[in-house]
Design a protein around this motif. Structure first.
Motif, PDB file in Angstrom:
ATOM      1  N   TRP A  70       6.826  -5.463 -58.330  1.00  0.00           N
ATOM      2  CA  TRP A  70       7.615  -5.972 -59.441  1.00  0.00           C
ATOM      3  C   TRP A  70       6.745  -6.593 -60.510  1.00  0.00           C
ATOM      4  O   TRP A  70       5.581  -6.903 -60.291  1.00  0.00           O
ATOM      5  CB  TRP A  70       8.701  -6.913 -59.012  1.00  0.00           C
ATOM      6  CG  TRP A  70       8.318  -8.220 -58.345  1.00  0.00           C
ATOM      7  CD1 TRP A  70       7.088  -8.818 -58.280  1.00  0.00           C
ATOM      8  CD2 TRP A  70       9.199  -9.105 -57.655  1.00  0.00           C
ATOM      9  NE1 TRP A  70       7.158 -10.005 -57.600  1.00  0.00           N
ATOM     10  CE2 TRP A  70       8.448 -10.204 -57.201  1.00  0.00           C
ATOM     11  CE3 TRP A  70      10.549  -9.079 -57.379  1.00  0.00           C
ATOM     12  CZ2 TRP A  70       9.004 -11.249 -56.479  1.00  0.00           C
ATOM     13  CZ3 TRP A  70      11.099 -10.129 -56.655  1.00  0.00           C
ATOM     14  CH2 TRP A  70      10.342 -11.191 -56.217  1.00  0.00           C
ATOM     15  N   VAL A  71       7.362  -6.761 -61.670  1.00  0.00           N
ATOM     16  CA  VAL A  71       6.801  -7.532 -62.771  1.00  0.00           C
ATOM     17  C   VAL A  71       7.812  -8.624 -63.033  1.00  0.00           C
ATOM     18  O   VAL A  71       9.000  -8.352 -63.222  1.00  0.00           O
ATOM     19  CB  VAL A  71       6.607  -6.677 -64.045  1.00  0.00           C
ATOM     20  CG1 VAL A  71       6.151  -7.552 -65.209  1.00  0.00           C
ATOM     21  CG2 VAL A  71       5.648  -5.530 -63.807  1.00  0.00           C
ATOM     22  N   GLY A  76      10.416 -16.264 -64.749  1.00  0.00           N
ATOM     23  CA  GLY A  76      10.731 -15.946 -63.351  1.00  0.00           C
ATOM     24  C   GLY A  76      11.697 -14.792 -63.167  1.00  0.00           C
ATOM     25  O   GLY A  76      11.930 -14.342 -62.048  1.00  0.00           O
ATOM     26  N   ARG A  77      12.265 -14.302 -64.263  1.00  0.00           N
ATOM     27  CA  ARG A  77      13.191 -13.172 -64.149  1.00  0.00           C
ATOM     28  C   ARG A  77      12.417 -11.876 -63.925  1.00  0.00           C
ATOM     29  O   ARG A  77      11.316 -11.698 -64.425  1.00  0.00           O
ATOM     30  CB  ARG A  77      14.072 -13.057 -65.377  1.00  0.00           C
ATOM     31  CG  ARG A  77      15.129 -14.157 -65.403  1.00  0.00           C
ATOM     32  CD  ARG A  77      16.167 -13.870 -66.430  1.00  0.00           C
ATOM     33  NE  ARG A  77      15.694 -14.405 -67.714  1.00  0.00           N
ATOM     34  CZ  ARG A  77      16.379 -14.365 -68.825  1.00  0.00           C
ATOM     35  NH1 ARG A  77      17.547 -13.792 -68.860  1.00  0.00           N
ATOM     36  NH2 ARG A  77      15.894 -14.878 -69.930  1.00  0.00           N
ATOM     37  N   VAL A  78      13.045 -10.956 -63.205  1.00  0.00           N
ATOM     38  CA  VAL A  78      12.412  -9.682 -62.885  1.00  0.00           C
ATOM     39  C   VAL A  78      12.536  -8.743 -64.083  1.00  0.00           C
ATOM     40  O   VAL A  78      13.634  -8.430 -64.525  1.00  0.00           O
ATOM     41  CB  VAL A  78      13.043  -9.046 -61.627  1.00  0.00           C
ATOM     42  CG1 VAL A  78      12.389  -7.705 -61.329  1.00  0.00           C
ATOM     43  CG2 VAL A  78      12.922  -9.982 -60.429  1.00  0.00           C
ATOM     44  N   GLN A  79      11.394  -8.308 -64.583  1.00  0.00           N
ATOM     45  CA  GLN A  79      11.369  -7.358 -65.697  1.00  0.00           C
ATOM     46  C   GLN A  79      11.360  -5.923 -65.184  1.00  0.00           C
ATOM     47  O   GLN A  79      11.960  -5.049 -65.793  1.00  0.00           O
ATOM     48  CB  GLN A  79      10.159  -7.625 -66.583  1.00  0.00           C
ATOM     49  CG  GLN A  79      10.230  -8.968 -67.265  1.00  0.00           C
ATOM     50  CD  GLN A  79       8.964  -9.289 -68.043  1.00  0.00           C
ATOM     51  OE1 GLN A  79       7.871  -8.829 -67.730  1.00  0.00           O
ATOM     52  NE2 GLN A  79       9.119 -10.110 -69.067  1.00  0.00           N
ATOM     53  N   LEU A  80      10.628  -5.682 -64.076  1.00  0.00           N
ATOM     54  CA  LEU A  80      10.562  -4.356 -63.477  1.00  0.00           C
ATOM     55  C   LEU A  80      10.643  -4.490 -61.961  1.00  0.00           C
ATOM     56  O   LEU A  80       9.889  -5.255 -61.369  1.00  0.00           O
ATOM     57  CB  LEU A  80       9.265  -3.640 -63.863  1.00  0.00           C
ATOM     58  CG  LEU A  80       8.990  -2.294 -63.185  1.00  0.00           C
ATOM     59  CD1 LEU A  80      10.061  -1.258 -63.546  1.00  0.00           C
ATOM     60  CD2 LEU A  80       7.597  -1.783 -63.552  1.00  0.00           C
ATOM     61  N   TRP A  81      11.565  -3.765 -61.358  1.00  0.00           N
ATOM     62  CA  TRP A  81      11.792  -3.746 -59.912  1.00  0.00           C
ATOM     63  C   TRP A  81      11.468  -2.332 -59.449  1.00  0.00           C
ATOM     64  O   TRP A  81      12.072  -1.371 -59.931  1.00  0.00           O
ATOM     65  CB  TRP A  81      13.249  -4.084 -59.645  1.00  0.00           C
ATOM     66  CG  TRP A  81      13.712  -4.055 -58.220  1.00  0.00           C
ATOM     67  CD1 TRP A  81      13.865  -2.959 -57.422  1.00  0.00           C
ATOM     68  CD2 TRP A  81      14.125  -5.179 -57.433  1.00  0.00           C
ATOM     69  NE1 TRP A  81      14.349  -3.330 -56.181  1.00  0.00           N
ATOM     70  CE2 TRP A  81      14.512  -4.687 -56.166  1.00  0.00           C
ATOM     71  CE3 TRP A  81      14.207  -6.542 -57.683  1.00  0.00           C
ATOM     72  CZ2 TRP A  81      14.972  -5.518 -55.146  1.00  0.00           C
ATOM     73  CZ3 TRP A  81      14.668  -7.364 -56.666  1.00  0.00           C
ATOM     74  CH2 TRP A  81      15.053  -6.855 -55.414  1.00  0.00           C
ATOM     75  N   ARG A  97      21.119  -4.621 -61.610  1.00  0.00           N
ATOM     76  CA  ARG A  97      21.870  -5.708 -62.253  1.00  0.00           C
ATOM     77  C   ARG A  97      20.997  -6.942 -62.481  1.00  0.00           C
ATOM     78  O   ARG A  97      21.310  -7.772 -63.328  1.00  0.00           O
ATOM     79  CB  ARG A  97      23.061  -6.111 -61.387  1.00  0.00           C
ATOM     80  CG  ARG A  97      24.189  -5.137 -61.414  1.00  0.00           C
ATOM     81  CD  ARG A  97      25.412  -5.719 -60.704  1.00  0.00           C
ATOM     82  NE  ARG A  97      26.166  -4.645 -60.101  1.00  0.00           N
ATOM     83  CZ  ARG A  97      26.473  -4.537 -58.824  1.00  0.00           C
ATOM     84  NH1 ARG A  97      26.128  -5.483 -57.977  1.00  0.00           N
ATOM     85  NH2 ARG A  97      27.154  -3.520 -58.376  1.00  0.00           N
ATOM     86  N   HIS A  98      19.944  -7.068 -61.673  1.00  0.00           N
ATOM     87  CA  HIS A  98      19.121  -8.281 -61.706  1.00  0.00           C
ATOM     88  C   HIS A  98      17.734  -8.058 -62.307  1.00  0.00           C
ATOM     89  O   HIS A  98      16.892  -8.958 -62.233  1.00  0.00           O
ATOM     90  CB  HIS A  98      18.990  -8.859 -60.293  1.00  0.00           C
ATOM     91  CG  HIS A  98      20.303  -9.247 -59.697  1.00  0.00           C
ATOM     92  ND1 HIS A  98      21.013 -10.354 -60.110  1.00  0.00           N
ATOM     93  CD2 HIS A  98      21.064  -8.655 -58.746  1.00  0.00           C
ATOM     94  CE1 HIS A  98      22.145 -10.430 -59.422  1.00  0.00           C
ATOM     95  NE2 HIS A  98      22.203  -9.410 -58.591  1.00  0.00           N
ATOM     96  N   SER A  99      17.496  -6.884 -62.880  1.00  0.00           N
ATOM     97  CA  SER A  99      16.198  -6.622 -63.497  1.00  0.00           C
ATOM     98  C   SER A  99      16.395  -5.859 -64.802  1.00  0.00           C
ATOM     99  O   SER A  99      17.382  -5.152 -64.973  1.00  0.00           O
ATOM    100  CB  SER A  99      15.300  -5.815 -62.543  1.00  0.00           C
ATOM    101  OG  SER A  99      15.877  -4.560 -62.253  1.00  0.00           O
TER     102      SER A  99
END
Length: 181
Positions: A70-71, A76-81, A97-99
């Motif tokens: 991940w990035v 702290g939010r996920v930019q790439l999963w 939904r979360h990235s």
């Protein structure tokens, strides 16, 4: 007593002509005792195919709530999963939904069956990128896997060329979603 992870160190010369990325990457990756060598190779290749600033390996298989790579942004939010293998579509839908972006690098003996079961659901996700690699390409790399990996990888026009020792092998980086259209 739990078995320890096996540590692999890699020096990879990456030339991604399609995305204009030219870097020498030094990476260390741990293979969990329950992880197959095929999956380890797939994680390393995902690191190269989806490479961008800040991409890191996570706890992966030992942490059910994390992807394989991940990035994360400064907040702290996920930019790439990034997931590898043949993940369940519900997991990918939740991740999307979360990235900001979600990606899968698919490969496996049952890829055709996975495509039929999951691609129709996943094709609806606007922030999802799905790529696939030939399973026999992965198994060929497994047969040459060492604890100290030295590869030269070139990606151009959707083809991945990988040189290990004096042998260059290649595979298309397939787009399974195209098979639906």
């Amino acid at each position: 007593m739990a078995l320890p992870s096996t540590i692999y160190k890699a020096s990879i010369q990456l030339s991604d002509i399609d995305r204009e990325i030219y870097q020498t990457l030094q990476i260390t990756v741990a293979r969990h005792p329950s992880e197959t060598e095929e999956r380890l190779i797939l994680r390393i290749l995902a690191y190269l195919i989806f490479h961008e600033e800040g991409l890191v390996f996570t706890k992966g298989i030992s942490a059910a709530d994390e992807p394989d790579l991940w990035v994360k942004g400064p907040d702290g939010r996920v930019q790439l999963w990034v997931e590898v293998g043949l993940p369940e579509s519900d997991r990918i839908i939740k991740a999307s939904r979360h990235s900001e972006k979600t990606a899968i690098l698919c490969s496996g003996k049952t890829l055709a069956k996975w495509d039929q079961q999951h691609l129709l659901k996943l094709n609806r996700l606007p922030n999802l990128l799905i790529k696939g690699l030939d399973y026999y390409f992965i198994t060929k790399l497994v047969s040459r896997l060492e604890r100290f990996i030295s590869w030269s990888v070139t990606i151009t026009e959707g083809i991945l060329y990988l040189t290990v020792a004096d042998e260059t092998i290649q595979t298309p980086i397939a787009d399974p979603v195209d098979s639906l259209n």
